[in-house]
Each structure stands twice: as C-alpha cells, then as structure tokens.
Design an enzyme around this catalytic site. Sequence first.
Site, mmCIF file in Angstrom:
data_model
loop_
_atom_site.group_PDB
_atom_site.id
_atom_site.type_symbol
_atom_site.label_atom_id
_atom_site.label_comp_id
_atom_site.label_asym_id
_atom_site.label_seq_id
_atom_site.Cartn_x
_atom_site.Cartn_y
_atom_site.Cartn_z
ATOM 1 N N ARG A 73 99.745 59.764 -27.478
ATOM 2 C CA ARG A 73 100.646 60.066 -26.362
ATOM 3 C C ARG A 73 101.394 61.343 -26.740
ATOM 4 N NH1 ARG A 73 104.350 55.627 -23.637
ATOM 5 N NH2 ARG A 73 104.356 57.106 -21.891
ATOM 6 N N GLN A 95 109.130 49.905 -15.816
ATOM 7 C CA GLN A 95 109.703 49.431 -17.094
ATOM 8 C C GLN A 95 111.124 48.894 -16.915
ATOM 9 O OE1 GLN A 95 108.137 52.375 -16.650
ATOM 10 N NE2 GLN A 95 107.221 53.153 -18.520
ATOM 11 N N ALA A 118 109.845 55.468 -27.378
ATOM 12 C CA ALA A 118 109.632 56.429 -28.470
ATOM 13 C C ALA A 118 109.685 55.807 -29.880
ATOM 14 C CB ALA A 118 110.637 57.580 -28.325
ATOM 15 N N ASP A 165 112.893 60.626 -25.262
ATOM 16 C CA ASP A 165 111.643 60.717 -26.018
ATOM 17 C C ASP A 165 111.609 61.946 -26.902
ATOM 18 O OD1 ASP A 165 110.917 58.922 -23.645
ATOM 19 O OD2 ASP A 165 109.225 58.723 -25.031
ATOM 20 N N ARG A 196 105.328 50.717 -26.208
ATOM 21 C CA ARG A 196 105.783 51.979 -25.625
ATOM 22 C C ARG A 196 107.258 52.130 -25.995
ATOM 23 N NH1 ARG A 196 109.488 49.706 -23.585
ATOM 24 N NH2 ARG A 196 109.956 51.622 -22.461
#
Length: 356
Positions: free
Chosen positions: A88, A199, A53, A240, A51
Amino acid sequence: MKIEGKEYLTIWFENNVVKIIDQTKLPHQFIIKDLKTVKDAINAIKIMEVRGAPLIGATAAYGLVLAILEKNNQSFLKKSAEDLVKSRPTAINLKWAVDRMMSKISGLNSDEILDIAIHEAKEICEEDIKFCENIGLNGLKIIEEIYNKKKDTINILTHCNAGWLATINWGTATSPIYHAHKKGIPVHVWADETRPRNQGANLTSYELNEEGIKNTIIADNTGGILMQRGEVDMCIVGTDRTLSNGDVCNKVGTYLKALAAHDNDIPFYVALPSSTIDWNIKNHKDIPIEERVSEELSHIEGLDDEGNIKKIQIYPKKSVAMNLAFDVTPAKYITGLITEKGICQASEKGLKELFK
Ligand code: MRU
C-alpha cells in the site's frame, strides 16, 4: 481493548504464525485469521484485512519474520521487504517498519536472525502501544480543558478509523477519547461513515460500542451542519503520513472536515505516533495517494434478512467511478498535533521542538 468483554490486540505472534483480526469481516463477523507466509501478510495489507497506518507497519514487520521462517535467505528477504513496501503506498509506517526491521536483520546469516526479527517486530508493536497510550494521556488534557468550561457531554467528530483497530491497541484519535471515558468525562463521538469502505461505521462505531462509549454514525457530509449548529466541540483524526511542515495526509474527506471546522472555529486536532512523520517529502504533491478499485464504490456489502453477508451493486452498471483513498489537510487548518511526546503546532518548528 475489548470485544465482547475480552481484551484483544489487533495482531500477535503465536507458534510461528501471525494472528490478525480480519477487519474485512467486521462488524458482522469476528474472525481471527492466521498469516503463515510473507505473501499472506502482503495480501492482508492489500485487501485491508489489516489497515490503519500503525497496524500496516506492524504487519509488515511480522511479514519479514514469516519470510525468514519460510526461507532463511537474504535475497528472499530483500525481495519480501520490497514487496511489503509496495503493498500500500500512502501510509509511511509501512516503509518505516520495513526499514527498521531490515536495519536489524539484513546481512545476518546466523541462526539468531529469527530471534532478532521476532524481538524487533514485538518491539515495534509494544512501542506503538506505549506511544498510543501517551497520545491518549496528552489528548486527554485538551478534552479536560473543554470539559472544565462546558461541564456537559463533549461531542467529538472523527473520520475513518484511527481507533485501536488501526493500531495495536488504544488507537491514535480514539486514545484521548478512551482515556476521557475512563476518567468519567462524558463523551459522545460523531463517527463519519467514511465511504467507500465505511471504516467509521464498521470499525470506529463498532469498537466504541464494545467499550461502552456513546457514538452516532453520520453520513460523511453531515459534519458541516453539525458544526454550524454547535454540536461538535472538537475534531480528532488520525494520519497516514505527516509532513515535517505539519501537512497531514489522511483518509479522503479529512480535508473537507478541517475546512468546515476552520469556518466554524472548532478545534481540529490530528493524533499521531512519530512513526507517521515523513521527514523527507517537503511538498504534499509528492505524497503517493493510493487509488483503489472503483468496485469499492460501486458495490456494497451487508447482512441480508437471513443474516448472510451479501455484496450488491449500487451504481448504474455503465457509470464510471473514481476511488482516491486519501487527501491532504494543510497545516494551517490544524489546531495541533497530539503525539506521544506532547502536543505541538502543526509546523516544522512545532515538530522539531518535540522530535529533533
Ligand atoms: O485506508 P485505511 O483504513 O488504512 O485508512 C486509515 C486511516 O486513514 C487512518 O486515519 C490512519 O491510518 C491513521 S490510523 C491510527
């Protein structure tokens, strides 16, 4: 960067297999996982084994290499590219990396397609490492400026994980922090826990610990009071998708931190490689904001007393929960964008001065 003293990248290609660190198992287990098919790559992105970007983009690039290895067939490649882009929706790097790969390999039928694809996927990774390193060197100047005035530990608040685990190496938001630490500037990081997937706690705090950087995990709502108390010198977050007007789409909760920083006159920086700039979308309302399953909120995973990973339900069974994964911070709340080419204003003028 290091895990238990050993240098790693987050992704690499070895013997026709893509190797990743399974981030769904961190911090309790360190597992290197093999991706052997493009479906494996799509799944790894969807369930967030990888995960962040830039790392999502790199995984998609290698996903296309795996597709060629499976079936060297243009229609399979095209379908794989489409499926990767859909895996995603919010991070623009995914489409950016797939488009970059496809511009090199679509229509190629010769045997060289595999070598060209491997070369391009490696280039994407190597370029990201270089860009993140430069982001660090550029961001270091801001930390040095604050340190020259304060002459004491610099407290930096960050949200989610825009660390090396979200990129290939160095990270974006963490790269200036790693560079400051290497230069001997005392830094301490407030790591927002970052519900629901944590995270900040599971990845940012973990990677900073491994590099010997002082950090404290805080609940997502704690940043405001710390700012009011003067215990935050600056904020640095990742992104992102960065719009050409300087608006930034990042992990949900970033916007609230920017508002608190603005109210308390605390510099709020966003660190980004140019691969996160979306030059097309003009209005943040057009950004596809990912909504993930509500189970990520209603359940939580951790270690039980015997050291086994266990998942438990924490909400009332009848309750409904909503899990929006990203929000948008308007440019007016951003002090500056730290990029591989330098620092600029969060505005079309600022970005164009550096990139066009
Ligand atoms: O949902 P995630 O963990 O992929 O979200 C990651 C972030 O929001 C990061 O801040 C962003 O991708 C920048 S990574 C350098």
